[in-house]
Design a protein around this motif. Structure first.
Motif, mmCIF file in Angstrom:
data_model
loop_
_atom_site.group_PDB
_atom_site.id
_atom_site.type_symbol
_atom_site.label_atom_id
_atom_site.label_comp_id
_atom_site.label_asym_id
_atom_site.label_seq_id
_atom_site.Cartn_x
_atom_site.Cartn_y
_atom_site.Cartn_z
ATOM 1 N N ARG A 1 -8.722 -19.182 66.574
ATOM 2 C CA ARG A 1 -7.743 -19.695 65.298
ATOM 3 C C ARG A 1 -7.955 -17.901 64.288
ATOM 4 O O ARG A 1 -7.048 -18.113 63.621
ATOM 5 N N PHE A 2 -9.532 -17.686 64.181
ATOM 6 C CA PHE A 2 -9.318 -16.837 63.490
ATOM 7 C C PHE A 2 -8.795 -15.446 63.536
ATOM 8 O O PHE A 2 -8.021 -14.388 63.151
ATOM 9 N N VAL A 3 -8.052 -15.048 64.810
ATOM 10 C CA VAL A 3 -7.766 -13.960 65.456
ATOM 11 C C VAL A 3 -6.167 -14.540 65.211
ATOM 12 O O VAL A 3 -5.631 -13.560 64.996
ATOM 13 N N HIS A 4 -6.234 -15.340 65.542
ATOM 14 C CA HIS A 4 -4.469 -15.572 65.170
ATOM 15 C C HIS A 4 -4.033 -16.129 63.768
ATOM 16 O O HIS A 4 -2.514 -15.536 63.261
ATOM 17 N N MET A 5 -4.781 -15.925 62.843
ATOM 18 C CA MET A 5 -5.060 -15.368 61.623
ATOM 19 C C MET A 5 -5.011 -13.785 60.921
ATOM 20 O O MET A 5 -5.068 -13.695 59.843
ATOM 21 N N GLU A 6 -5.125 -13.074 62.386
ATOM 22 C CA GLU A 6 -4.819 -11.829 61.973
ATOM 23 C C GLU A 6 -6.260 -11.247 61.203
ATOM 24 O O GLU A 6 -6.562 -10.580 60.183
ATOM 25 N N VAL A 7 -7.119 -11.875 61.066
ATOM 26 C CA VAL A 7 -8.515 -11.658 60.916
ATOM 27 C C VAL A 7 -9.374 -10.642 61.082
ATOM 28 O O VAL A 7 -9.447 -10.576 62.841
ATOM 29 N N ASP A 8 -9.883 -9.725 60.730
ATOM 30 C CA ASP A 8 -10.170 -8.019 61.870
ATOM 31 C C ASP A 8 -11.628 -8.729 62.619
ATOM 32 O O ASP A 8 -12.867 -9.192 61.860
ATOM 33 N N PRO A 9 -11.978 -8.704 63.870
ATOM 34 C CA PRO A 9 -12.732 -9.372 64.781
ATOM 35 C C PRO A 9 -14.165 -8.728 63.984
ATOM 36 O O PRO A 9 -15.166 -9.754 64.266
ATOM 37 N N TYR A 10 -14.325 -7.132 63.727
ATOM 38 C CA TYR A 10 -15.668 -7.025 62.781
ATOM 39 C C TYR A 10 -15.702 -7.212 62.019
ATOM 40 O O TYR A 10 -17.096 -7.347 62.034
ATOM 41 N N SER A 11 -14.761 -7.909 61.082
ATOM 42 C CA SER A 11 -15.748 -8.342 59.800
ATOM 43 C C SER A 11 -15.812 -10.046 60.004
ATOM 44 O O SER A 11 -16.727 -10.070 59.770
ATOM 45 N N PHE A 12 -15.355 -10.479 61.192
ATOM 46 C CA PHE A 12 -15.194 -11.731 60.980
ATOM 47 C C PHE A 12 -16.968 -11.998 61.711
ATOM 48 O O PHE A 12 -17.623 -12.932 61.364
ATOM 49 N N SER A 13 -16.957 -11.324 62.895
ATOM 50 C CA SER A 13 -18.572 -11.360 63.565
ATOM 51 C C SER A 13 -19.374 -11.454 63.019
ATOM 52 O O SER A 13 -20.648 -11.524 62.772
ATOM 53 N N ALA A 14 -19.529 -9.966 61.446
ATOM 54 C CA ALA A 14 -20.479 -9.793 61.139
ATOM 55 C C ALA A 14 -20.479 -10.706 60.430
ATOM 56 O O ALA A 14 -21.836 -10.913 59.079
#
Length: 553
Positions: A416-429
């Motif tokens: 869902r967050f990838v679909h909303m174009e959230v940077d994976p590095y920032s999200f996982s951090a």
């Protein structure tokens, strides 16, 4: 005995005091209620009844229905010898006594009881009765417009002249008693079907006949919710309030056109009850198993980062976040929430309702919240990319963010967050952990019995006889306590993903979900299906219920 002078004094003083003669006499006598009733009975030559007598005797609602008894404060009971007792509290109300004598065409004995005992007896029996009984056989009906906050009680229902108004009020009244979350009015070719959502499942309550009745009932709901009664081709949304149980209760109304006319759904929002619940709300009270409770408390106690709770509508996500906030709110942190709507009122927490008509969206509200010096922030739901981006940035800049998102499990959240174009590095951090949860109905403790499943039922649940050896398979048989459903109450189960460095690296590298699941399992993650099966193994729920709520692995 009371003498003539005392009775005369009570009659003279009653109008000035604004009380009945019997209440004035009791006040002037200074006697305790039991002593007063016994003395008055002796004076007027009536046998008397105590509260214990009333509870011991059996009501005859077939002859004198509860609605009439409640309105007149007169009871028709059968004593231990099977004799009828007409129980009343005011021997000076000649009109009421004459009505009762004419109304009850049976041999009976006049019996005096204290008015407060009669009122208490009626209140106790009201809990076990349905206000809709006897209201579905009416003929012609007419709509009545009411304004303001309506009073909702058994007495107000029975006293209203319009059958449509009585049906609407009785439906609301019974839904509140049944702890329903929603009321559905579904139009059919022959009339209407009324359903309640109880413990997350729709239960058919009544099927009143008559197309005209269905149309007038929907019109009544529109009038109450201040909607356009002439518009029948587009959906409409509104709300209204009623006064019941000594507090105001909100109803959100959704009207939807259909092939058979219009359907209506009412969402019940008892904010006072929710506020009372919130004051004692803890993760322990939600039913999570100890390991899950410990992890959620750990996430909620972190100095910064993000706690994400996911699940379908009605799975208890917001309640879990409220419980986590309530447990950790010590008064030394600034906690701000933005919600749609504000469901619970939490002391010491600044709660902001979304108002999209005025431009106050989740994203705009969250941006403003971050300028209000918060320590902890709760975002009711992440619905769009802008809100997701701001929430992640808040978690990366020293704030602890609590939020929810709609997804089926902890791994779907990542997509869902990838679909909303959230940077994976920032999200996982930013992410501390993800909680996916469901609410499962529990077997009714009053009617549960051992019920061994067949081989086919085990197979449909992904089990075999060897795996299920030693399990306590039980199922509620249906009784009055559970409204014949076999289930009473719900508990929460959770699937929790703890973000480790290895998992973060795999998320940033966009590794397949299968590899993430394998790593999570090795790290001790218990999946939703496993948590649900544990309840079946303990005899607390059924295979049928967990198949309804969770996927077969």
């Amino acid at each position: 005995m009371f003498d003539a002078a005392e009775l005369a004094a009570a009659r003279r003083a009653a109008p000035a005091r604004g009380l009945s003669v019997v209440a004035t006499l009791e006040e002037l006598s200074g006697l305790a209620p039991p002593a007063f009733t016994a003395r008055l009975g002796t004076t007027l030559h009536y046998p008397t009844a105590t509260m214990q007598d009333l509870h011991r005797w059996q009501p005859d609602f077939g002859t004198l229905p509860f609605a009439e008894a409640n309105r007149t404060q007169v009871l028709l009971l059968r004593d231990g010898e099977g004799q009828h007792r007409l129980v009343f509290g005011d021997p000076f109300d000649a009109d009421r006594l004459a009505w009762a004598e004419h109304r009850v065409a049976l041999p009976f004995t006049w019996t005096l009881a204290h008015p407060a005992d009669i009122a208490a007896w009626l209140a106790r029996h009201e809990e076990g009765l349905s206000a809709m009984e006897g209201l579905l056989g009416g003929a012609a009906v007419t709509g009545v417009v009411a304004s303001g906050v309506e009073d909702l009680s058994f007495r107000s229902i029975s006293e209203h002249q319009s059958p449509v108004v009585r049906l609407v009020r009785s439906t609301l009244y019974d839904a509140l008693k049944a702890d329903a979350s929603d009321i559905h009015f579904e139009s059919t070719a022959t009339g209407l079907v009324v359903k309640y959502r109880i413990d997350g499942v729709l239960v058919t309550i009544a099927s009143p006949t008559g197309v005209e009745l269905a149309e007038q009932l929907i019109s009544r709901l529109k009038v109450t919710a201040e909607l356009d009664i002439a518009e029948r081709r587009v959906p409409q949304d509104g709300r209204f309030k009623v006064s019941a149980r000594g507090r105001e209760i909100d109803f959100r109304v959704s009207i939807m056109p259909s092939m058979r006319g219009e359907d209506a759904v009412l969402r019940i929002l008892d904010k006072q009850h929710l506020a009372d619940t919130a004051r004692g709300l803890t993760l322990d009270s939600l039913g999570f198993e100890p390991g899950a409770r410990g992890l959620i408390r750990r996430f909620a106690g972190e100095p910064y980062g993000m706690l994400l709770v996911t699940g379908p509508t009605g799975s208890g996500k917001t309640t879990t976040l409220y419980a986590a906030i309530a447990e950790t709110a010590k008064g030394d942190d600034k906690i701000i929430t933005i919600e749609d709507p504000v469901e619970y009122e939490l002391p010491g927490v600044l709660q902001i309702p979304v108002n999209e008509k005025k431009g106050l969206t989740f994203a705009r509200g969250l941006r403003s919240i971050l300028r209000h010096d918060p320590d902890r922030v709760m975002v009711g739901e992440i619905r769009d990319a802008e809100t997701a981006q701001i929430a992640v940035q808040a978690a990366l800049t020293g704030h602890l963010v609590f939020t929810t998102v709609h997804a089926n499990n902890v791994f779907d959240v990542l997509g869902r967050f990838v679909h909303m174009e959230v940077d994976p590095y920032s999200f996982s951090a930013a992410l501390n952990g993800i909680v996916a949860q469901r609410l499962l109905r529990l077997n009714c403790p009053h009617c549960s019995a051992t019920l061994l499943p067949s081989a086919e039922e085990l197979s449909s649940a992904g089990l075999d006889a060897e795996q299920a050896r030693g399990w306590r398979f039980t199922r509620g048989q249906g009784c009055g306590q559970c409204r014949s459903t076999g289930y009473k109450g719900r508990t929460a189960i959770a699937e929790i993903l703890v973000l480790t460095d290895e998992l973060r690296e795999m998320i940033v590298a966009r590794r397949p979900i299968r590899e993430l699941k394998e790593l999570a399992r090795r790290g001790g993650t218990v999946f939703l299906r496993e948590a649900a099966l544990a309840l079946v193994k303990e005899g607390r729920s059924s295979l049928e219920e967990i198949n309804r709520v969770t996927f077969v692995a």
